[in-house]
Design an enzyme around this catalytic site. Structure first.
Site, mmCIF file in Angstrom:
data_model
loop_
_atom_site.group_PDB
_atom_site.id
_atom_site.type_symbol
_atom_site.label_atom_id
_atom_site.label_comp_id
_atom_site.label_asym_id
_atom_site.label_seq_id
_atom_site.Cartn_x
_atom_site.Cartn_y
_atom_site.Cartn_z
ATOM 1 N N SER A 120 0.823 -1.198 0.000
ATOM 2 C CA SER A 120 0.000 0.000 0.000
ATOM 3 C C SER A 120 0.859 1.250 0.000
ATOM 4 O O SER A 120 0.353 2.341 -0.273
ATOM 5 C CB SER A 120 -0.887 0.017 1.246
ATOM 6 O OG SER A 120 -1.614 -1.173 1.340
ATOM 7 N N HIS A 141 -2.287 -3.154 -6.772
ATOM 8 C CA HIS A 141 -2.890 -2.953 -5.448
ATOM 9 C C HIS A 141 -4.367 -3.307 -5.470
ATOM 10 O O HIS A 141 -5.190 -2.548 -5.989
ATOM 11 C CB HIS A 141 -2.661 -1.482 -5.036
ATOM 12 C CG HIS A 141 -3.015 -1.190 -3.623
ATOM 13 N ND1 HIS A 141 -3.773 -0.112 -3.245
ATOM 14 C CD2 HIS A 141 -2.716 -1.847 -2.482
ATOM 15 C CE1 HIS A 141 -3.914 -0.129 -1.937
ATOM 16 N NE2 HIS A 141 -3.288 -1.161 -1.446
ATOM 17 N N ASN A 192 -5.271 5.295 -0.909
ATOM 18 C CA ASN A 192 -4.820 5.453 0.485
ATOM 19 C C ASN A 192 -4.343 6.873 0.786
ATOM 20 O O ASN A 192 -4.391 7.304 1.938
ATOM 21 C CB ASN A 192 -3.733 4.435 0.829
ATOM 22 C CG ASN A 192 -4.343 3.080 1.147
ATOM 23 O OD1 ASN A 192 -5.416 3.003 1.746
ATOM 24 N ND2 ASN A 192 -3.690 2.021 0.730
HETATM 25 N N1 LIG Z 1 -5.573 -4.947 4.755
HETATM 26 C C1 LIG Z 1 -5.979 -4.272 3.684
HETATM 27 O O1 LIG Z 1 -7.122 -3.785 3.622
HETATM 28 C C2 LIG Z 1 -5.049 -4.097 2.508
HETATM 29 C C3 LIG Z 1 -5.583 -3.597 1.295
HETATM 30 C C4 LIG Z 1 -4.749 -3.493 0.182
HETATM 31 C C5 LIG Z 1 -3.400 -3.848 0.293
HETATM 32 N N2 LIG Z 1 -2.911 -4.309 1.492
HETATM 33 C C6 LIG Z 1 -1.487 -4.696 1.511
HETATM 34 O O2 LIG Z 1 -1.429 -6.121 1.373
HETATM 35 C C7 LIG Z 1 -0.283 -6.636 2.073
HETATM 36 C C8 LIG Z 1 -0.751 -7.698 3.049
HETATM 37 O O3 LIG Z 1 -1.666 -7.104 3.967
HETATM 38 P P1 LIG Z 1 -2.718 -7.989 4.770
HETATM 39 O O4 LIG Z 1 -3.766 -7.058 5.248
HETATM 40 O O5 LIG Z 1 -3.083 -9.204 4.006
HETATM 41 O O6 LIG Z 1 -1.816 -8.433 6.039
HETATM 42 P P2 LIG Z 1 -1.990 -9.701 6.980
HETATM 43 O O7 LIG Z 1 -1.277 -9.348 8.233
HETATM 44 O O8 LIG Z 1 -3.424 -10.111 7.053
HETATM 45 O O9 LIG Z 1 -1.212 -10.862 6.191
HETATM 46 C C9 LIG Z 1 0.149 -10.843 5.914
HETATM 47 C C10 LIG Z 1 0.601 -12.276 5.744
HETATM 48 O O10 LIG Z 1 1.937 -12.285 5.241
HETATM 49 C C11 LIG Z 1 2.572 -13.411 5.781
HETATM 50 N N3 LIG Z 1 4.017 -13.246 5.663
HETATM 51 C C12 LIG Z 1 4.827 -12.395 6.355
HETATM 52 N N4 LIG Z 1 6.107 -12.560 5.950
HETATM 53 C C13 LIG Z 1 6.097 -13.516 4.985
HETATM 54 C C14 LIG Z 1 7.098 -14.143 4.213
HETATM 55 N N5 LIG Z 1 8.386 -13.802 4.329
HETATM 56 N N6 LIG Z 1 6.742 -15.096 3.319
HETATM 57 C C15 LIG Z 1 5.433 -15.462 3.181
HETATM 58 N N7 LIG Z 1 4.440 -14.911 3.910
HETATM 59 C C16 LIG Z 1 4.764 -13.957 4.801
HETATM 60 C C17 LIG Z 1 2.077 -13.461 7.221
HETATM 61 O O11 LIG Z 1 2.255 -14.746 7.797
HETATM 62 C C18 LIG Z 1 0.603 -13.063 7.072
HETATM 63 O O12 LIG Z 1 -0.249 -14.189 6.934
HETATM 64 C C19 LIG Z 1 0.389 -5.429 2.718
HETATM 65 O O13 LIG Z 1 1.424 -4.989 1.868
HETATM 66 C C20 LIG Z 1 -0.738 -4.399 2.801
HETATM 67 O O14 LIG Z 1 -0.279 -3.080 2.812
HETATM 68 C C21 LIG Z 1 -3.701 -4.458 2.591
#
Ligand SMILES: NC(=O)c1ccc[n+]([C@@H]2O[C@H](COP(=O)([O-])OP(=O)(O)OC[C@H]3O[C@@H](n4cnc5c(N)ncnc54)[C@H](O)[C@@H]3O)[C@@H](O)[C@H]2O)c1
Length: 286
Positions: A120, A141, A192
């Protein structure tokens, strides 16, 4: 060349949704998590989401089975070697993403394979620089929940090739049936940049004792027609993710409105991450 084999790194809120979207679109999906246990949990999340889609009549029982069979959960990054596209959706942590782009850039067999990030706020150009394939790296994204939300921001960096952008635009529109918008490689992109200062302002308002969480949320739902108030939306996104995005945006622009308020920091320290941890501004039952 149509993308048929793709991979997702991280099977949390976003990664599991992105894997589901791709499997439902007929692509073969390798889903990599940090451990076998986490990969298993991600598969469980996807199955739960597919069951809901089936109950709502969006997919048939056969679609559900076929989509699940197309997803291969693993903790082995090496399983990504034959992929034509990998979408990284690991935690919003720059060092974690830099390590992944360094490793996966070297793992992919096909020189034309695209390595995209669902970040993000972390600069795409930095991820490209460590990958050894900067021309084939860009941001893609998705929005939460990915199986429902139509929008995808496409973010080429200074080093992304025009062919990579074209291929990703076709993939998003033709393979996934989603609507892309073009953004620049600046922390927060389009959505964002507008949304996060609004959410942080609501948290500051609550922190100052200005109004209750319920009243802040009702104000925006009933007064502005938003489907959800800012504190409930923060819980849905994940408070750790909002904190990380705010920090990256503040780092880039030094704009105080982007700086996470102390209450947000304390809630993250306490493990109150919102819906995914069972408690944020509101409690949630599993
Ligand atoms: N939450 C939202 O609404 C949203 C929306 C758009 C984009 N994003 C982006 O998406 C990405 C993930 O966010 P999220 O909300 O799914 O987070 P989350 O915390 O729900 O999930 C992240 C996952 O990544 C895994 N992880 C961490 N390090 C890792 C590695 N080295 N190898 C494999 N897996 C690994 C973790 O175990 C976890 O399950 C971020 O970059 C975030 O900014 C989030």
């Amino acid at each position: 060349m149509t993308i048929e084999r793709m991979g997702v790194i991280g099977g949390g809120l976003m990664g599991s949704g992105i894997a589901e979207v791709n499997a439902r679109a007929g692509l073969d999906v390798v889903l990599v998590e940090i451990s076998g246990e986490a990969a298993h949990a991600a598969r469980g999340r996807i199955e739960g989401s597919l069951r809901k889609a089936e109950q709502r009549g969006k997919i048939t029982a056969d679609d559900l089975t076929a989509a699940l069979e197309r997803i291969h959960p693993t903790s082995d990054l090496g399983a990504l070697a034959d992929r034509q596209l990998v979408v990284e959706a690991a935690s919003e942590n720059e060092q974690v993403k830099l390590d992944l782009f360094t490793k996966v850039g070297a793992i992919l067999d096909d020189d034309e394979a695209i390595l995209a990030s669902n970040t993000s706020s972390i600069p795409i150009v930095k991820l490209g620089a460590v990958s050894g394939r900067a021309g084939h790296v860009m941001g893609v994204h998705f929005f939460n929940p990915a199986p429902v939300m139509k929008l995808v921001e496409l973010i080429p960096s200074l080093t992304t090739s025009p062919e990579t952008l074209d291929r990703m635009r076709s993939y998003v529109t033709e393979s996934l049936g989603k609507r892309p918008i073009d953004a620049t490689d600046r922390a927060g992109f389009i959505v964002n940049s507008l949304l996060v200062p609004y959410l942080l302002s609501a948290i500051r308002m609550y922190e100052a004792g200005y109004a209750s969480a319920e009243d802040i949320d009702q104000g925006m739902v009933l007064g502005c027609g938003h489907p959800m108030g800012p504190l409930a939306l923060s819980d849905l996104i994940g408070l750790d993710t909002i904190q990380a995005i705010g920090e990256s945006m503040y780092e880039e622009f030094k704009e105080p409105l982007y700086s996470p308020p102390p209450l947000l920091d304390r809630m993250v320290d306490a493990g109150l991450l919102g819906k995914k941890s069972g408690h944020g501004f509101y409690p949630y039952s599993s």
